[in-house]
Scaffold this active site. Structure first.
Site, PDB file in Angstrom:
ATOM      1  N   GLU A   1       0.823  -1.212   0.000  1.00 51.08           N
ATOM      2  CA  GLU A   1       0.000   0.000   0.000  1.00 51.08           C
ATOM      3  C   GLU A   1       0.855   1.260   0.000  1.00 51.08           C
ATOM      4  O   GLU A   1       1.934   1.283   0.605  1.00 51.08           O
ATOM      5  CB  GLU A   1      -0.936   0.051   1.221  1.00 51.08           C
ATOM      6  CG  GLU A   1      -2.349  -0.440   0.950  1.00 51.08           C
ATOM      7  CD  GLU A   1      -2.465  -1.935   1.141  1.00 51.08           C
ATOM      8  OE1 GLU A   1      -3.472  -2.512   0.710  1.00 51.08           O
ATOM      9  OE2 GLU A   1      -1.538  -2.520   1.715  1.00 51.08           O
ATOM     10  N   THR A   2       0.336   2.272  -0.679  1.00 48.04           N
ATOM     11  CA  THR A   2       0.859   3.627  -0.588  1.00 48.04           C
ATOM     12  C   THR A   2      -0.253   4.513  -0.047  1.00 48.04           C
ATOM     13  O   THR A   2      -1.375   4.487  -0.565  1.00 48.04           O
ATOM     14  CB  THR A   2       1.337   4.144  -1.959  1.00 48.04           C
ATOM     15  OG1 THR A   2       2.429   3.331  -2.408  1.00 48.04           O
ATOM     16  CG2 THR A   2       1.795   5.587  -1.879  1.00 48.04           C
TER      17      THR A   2
END
Length: 316
Positions: free
Chosen positions: A74-75
C-alpha cells in the site's frame, strides 16, 4: 516582459511574450515521501508502506501511478482538508490507500505508517489524529510503546464449505480446515486451520495465489485469511492466534502484516477464546505483532510499533 521603444521622440511600452519550451514551462511535482515498516519496532520487518504528504490536490490518476511506482502493498496519501490546515498543528486529515493495482477501502498498516510520519517526522503536536477515509473516521493516538489505531470491528459469519471449496482447495490443497467464516463488509474469507497444526506449519505452508483469480472471479472474495489458534506459552512468546493474509484480487499476493484483516480476526477470536484483549502474530516472512483490545462501542483498538526506514522527495 516589457521593453522601451522610441518613435518620433516618444517612448512606448511594448509587451513582449517569450514562449519557453514546453519541457521548461512544466513545473515538476515534488512530494515528501516516506517508507515506514509497520507493526514492528525493527527495520526490515513488519509491513512496509509508502506515505505521501499532499500540500495540494493531486490529479486522480497520479495516485495510482505513484502506488505502482512504489510497488509496495500500500501507498498512503495524506491530504489537508482545509486551506488553512498544516501538517504540524492540525489534527484531522484526509487519507487514501492504493495498492499497485487499485484503491482499497481500508488499510491498517498504512494508517499506522501515516500516523508515525506525522507524529515522529513532522512533529505533529496532537496526541490523537483523525483520518477521514472510505471506511469513515479512523483515529490514531500516541502510546508509550507504539501507536494505537481505532478501527471498525467486522463480524464474520459461518460460510458453507461447498460454496468456497474450489477456492480453498486451490489455495491450500488438502490442509485440514476447522472453521470457515465470511465477512461481507470487507469481502474477506476467514479459514481457520485445524488445531492439530502448530505455528511452524502455517509459516511454512505453500499457498497457491496464482490461480485464485481464475477460481474466484465473482467479486465476492477480495482477501483470504488463514488463521490458527495460538499455542500454550513455553520458551517462546505467547500469542492468542496466528494468521497469514492473501489478496491477489487487489494485486497483493501475500501481505506481510494486515490491520484490516485483524479487524475481522479480532471479532472471530474474541468469540472463540472469550477474550477482549489479545496478542496476535502474522506469520509472513517479515512477521509482525499486534496488540488487540475490543472496545465497548463495537470497535477495536490495534496497537503496533513502527520503524521509519526511508524519507525523501518524489519528483515527477
Amino acid at each position: 516582459m516589457r521593453r522601451g521603444l522610441f518613435l518620433g521622440g516618444l517612448r512606448y511600452a511594448v509587451k513582449v511574450e517569450v514562449q519557453l519550451p514546453a519541457i521548461l514551462r512544466a513545473r515538476k511535482m515534488k512530494l515528501p515521501i516516506f517508507i515506514v515498516d509497520a507493526f514492528t519496532a525493527k527495520a526490515f520487518r513488519g509491513n512496509p508502506a509508502a506515505v505521501c504528504l499532499l500540500e495540494n490536490k493531486l490529479d486522480e490518476d497520479v495516485h495510482q501511478k505513484i502506488a505502482r511506482e512504489m510497488n509496495l502493498s500500500e501507498t498512503a496519501f495524506i491530504r489537508k482538508l482545509n486551506p488553512t490546515d498544516n501538517f504540524t498543528q492540525s489534527s484531522c486529515f484526509g487519507l487514501r490507500w492504493f495498492t499497485p493495482a487499485s484503491e482499497v477501502p481500508l488499510c491498517g498498516h498504512a494508517t499506522l505508517a501515516s500516523a508515525a510520519v506525522l507524529f515522529y517526522k513532522i512533529k505533529n503536536v496532537n496526541n490523537t489524529l483523525t483520518f477521514v477515509t472510505l471506511s469513515g473516521e479512523l483515529k490514531a493516538r500516541r502510546a508509550e510503546d507504539g501507536i494505537i489505531l481505532d478501527l471498525p470491528l467486522y463480524p464474520a459469519h459461518p460460510q458453507d464449505f461447498h460454496e468456497v471449496e474450489d477456492l480453498i482447495k486451490t489455495a491450500i490443497g488438502d490442509t485440514l480446515v476447522q472453521d470457515i467464516r465470511y465477512s461481507p463488509d470487507t469481502r474477506k474469507l476467514l479459514v481457520r486451520l485445524s488445531d492439530t497444526y502448530k505455528r511452524s506449519f502455517l509459516e511454512n505452508l505453500k499457498v497457491n495465489t496464482q490461480d485464485l483469480l481464475q477460481v474466484e472471479n465473482t467479486g465476492k472474495v477480495k482477501g483470504l485469511i488463514l488463521t490458527l489458534k495460538g499455542e500454550p506459552g513455553g520458551q517462546t512468546q505467547t500469542f492468542d492466534f496466528y494468521s497469514r493474509y492473501f489478496a491477489p484480487w487487489v494485486g497483493v499476493a501475500e501481505d506481510p502484516v494486515t490491520g484490516s484483516a485483524h479487524a475481522v480476526l479480532s471479532s472471530y477470536w474474541s468469540q472463540q477464546l472469550g477474550k477482549k484483549d489479545m496478542h496476535a502474530f502474522q506469520c509472513s516472512r517479515r512477521g509482525g505483532e499486534l496488540e488487540i483490545s475490543l472496545c465497548p462501542d463495537g470497535r477495536v483498538d490495534i496497537k503496533g510499533g513502527t520503524a521509519i526506514v526511508l524519507e525523501g522527495t518524489l519528483t515527477a
